[in-house]
Every structure is written in C-alpha cells, then in structure tokens.
Enzyme design. Structure first.
Site, mmCIF file in Angstrom:
data_model
loop_
_atom_site.group_PDB
_atom_site.id
_atom_site.type_symbol
_atom_site.label_atom_id
_atom_site.label_comp_id
_atom_site.label_asym_id
_atom_site.label_seq_id
_atom_site.Cartn_x
_atom_site.Cartn_y
_atom_site.Cartn_z
ATOM 1 N N GLU A 178 0.916 -1.126 -0.060
ATOM 2 C CA GLU A 178 -0.063 0.068 -0.061
ATOM 3 C C GLU A 178 0.832 1.212 -0.028
ATOM 4 O OE1 GLU A 178 -2.936 0.141 3.189
ATOM 5 O OE2 GLU A 178 -2.800 2.355 3.102
ATOM 6 N N GLU A 183 -2.531 11.164 4.105
ATOM 7 C CA GLU A 183 -3.755 10.778 4.920
ATOM 8 C C GLU A 183 -3.671 12.020 5.920
ATOM 9 O OE1 GLU A 183 -4.434 6.453 5.925
ATOM 10 O OE2 GLU A 183 -2.174 6.444 5.999
#
Length: 302
Positions: A178, A183
């Site tokens: 990933e 974020e």
C-alpha cells in the site's frame, strides 16, 4: 489507508502556496534520495556539476481535470461500495454513483461524508473512488493530486494506492503493498502523513515507514500531494517539497512489493481505529474533500 503512528513534526513559515516547510522523521535519511553523488569538477576549478536525475517524470499518461459537471467520469472512476468497517472499524457506508457523496462541480471532484443512516448498520455515508480498470494504473511514475482536505474531528480522508492484483504471500493486504500519498485525521489538524505498508513493515507491527509534515492551511487551501515511485525508492512531497522516502532494500517482495501496477483511491472515512481515536464531532458534518486534478506521469530512465 490504515491506522498510523506519527513521527516527530517540525513546522515553519509557508511559501507562496501556503506550504509549510516539510519535516522528516527518523525513517527518512539522506541516503534515500534519488540522485547520486554529484560529479566533481576539474581540480582547482572550485565548481561541482549538478547531479543528473536518475529518472524524469514529464509524460502525462492519465488524468482527470474535473472540468465537467455531474457524476465522476465512469470511464475513469469506479467505486468501492459497502460498510462493515473496512478493516479499521470505520463507521461510514460507501455508496456508488450517488451525487450526495461523489460529484463534480465548480471544477472539482467533491467527496462528501454525511451523517445519515442510508443503511441501518452505518450512521454515515461517504464515497471511495478508485481508478483500477479505468486506465489509471501504472508501475512506477509520478502520481499527483491537488486537493483541499476536510476538517472535523472524526474525519479520515486519504489519497492512496493499492495493487491491481495480489500476487504475493497470502494474496491479501499487507503482503501486496500500500502507498499512502496523503492521510489526515481531523483530531490532529493540518498534520499530513505519507506511508508505505508491506509484509515486513506495516502499522500492526508498528514499524511502517512514515513521513509527517505540517501544512498550516491543509483544510482551507489546495495543495499538490504527490509521490514519485521508481524501482529503488518511493518519495512523497507536498507542493514539490520532499518529506518522505523509502528505499528498496533488495530483500524480496516481503519488504518491496512495489514492482507491479497500482491504482489511485480517493475517499473520506469516518471514525475508525485511527480517525476515531478522539471521538467524532457529529455537528461537523457534512465534510468534503475537494480534488482539483489527478495526474499520472510515466517514469523515464535517463
């Protein structure tokens, strides 16, 4: 898009586009940068030639500029749909082709999290768009997203990447990797994270590779969040300023599964193991992530 352990953050005055000077954390060291040592000039010249980049990323091969109105372009975007917590105890139900949660207007993609129980099991709705199977997948390259992210305690927006196919290990996450381009959790405003996760390094073993920086106006202004991905490194930046890098150790797929096509995901989660650590401000909703463009550039070896 998973829970994160942050690093030490340093901030300073921003530049023209409101960018904060970018911090590095302990996992990022100077040897991780892409360029080789600069060649030395002739003896006595007192000059040093600038380093030649190992790779360039100038050819745009896929993009969405969101210069239309209506639902997101179905030739470029699909949807992940449903609730169930998404492996992180998240509270939202992701909808498909529902204007309230995903639409294009005013030159931007709007991804909107709303407090509403569309299904009994979930008190919130949102959208999770992905470019898989729509031409928006690539091995290596530069991936850029210009966005304004939502505020509000309990929000968890993400701009990130997953593999098109799971080829390694147990054929699931985190074995196949990933990449988190951006974020943010609403209870920790303007703290931006970039991370990579794989079998050897991921958040549940508390050793994921993570970079953290402050962007003072992340929730009120647009910024360009980007990664450059090569066979040797993955680096992350905001508005062209590098703050994270991870190097290929050459020890196999367990530490470096990033050698196959990945696609882009855009979503706003609610709550979850990370986003919900300090509770949820229900009065803050609805909350929107606005995306001005998504661009993918091909890598060229020099």
């Amino acid at each position: 898009m998973t829970a994160r352990i942050g690093g030490k953050v340093n901030s300073a005055e921003g530049r023209n586009r409101g960018t904060a000077t970018l911090a590095r954390v302990a996992v990022v060291v100077s040897s991780l940068l892409l360029t080789a040592a600069a060649p030395v000039g002739p003896a006595g010249s007192g000059t040093t030639a600038p380093p030649k980049p190992r790779y360039t990323f100038t050819k745009l091969v896929w993009s969405d500029e969101f210069n239309y109105t209506g639902l997101p372009d179905s030739t470029k975007w699909g949807y992940d749909v449903g609730g169930g917590g998404w492996g992180n105890q998240e509270l939202q139900y992701y909808t498909k082709a529902r204007r309230e949660n995903a639409r294009v207007e005013g030159g931007n993609l709007v991804v909107e999290a709303r407090k509403e129980a569309l299904v009994p099991e979930n008190a919130y709705t949102s959208a999770r768009l992905l470019s898989r199977g729509k031409g928006g997948s690539q091995t290596y390259g530069r991936f850029e997203v210009r966005a304004r992210i939502p505020a509000g305690r309990g929000t968890w927006p993400a701009i990130w990447m997953l593999p098109d196919q799971n080829l390694y290990g147990n054929k699931s996450w985190p074995d196949n990797g990933e990449i988190d381009i951006m974020e943010h959790v609403g209870y920790d405003p303007n703290v931006i994270h970039a991370s990579t996760h794989c079998k050897s390094y991921y958040f549940r073993t508390n050793n994921q590779k993570t970079g953290v920086t402050i962007v003072a106006d992340a929730t009120t202004a647009f910024h360009v969040y980007a990664i450059e991905w090569t066979p040797e490194t993955i680096t992350a930046e905001v508005d062209g300023q590098l703050y994270f890098a991870a190097r290929n150790e050459g020890t196999g797929w367990q530490a470096w599964p990033w050698d196959k096509p990945f696609h882009v995901l855009l979503n706003v989660a609610v709550g979850g193991e990370w986003g919900g650590q300090k509770g949820i401000d229900e009065a803050a909703f609805p909350q929107q992530m606005l995306v001005d463009f998504v661009r993918i550039y091909q890598m060229k070896k020099n």
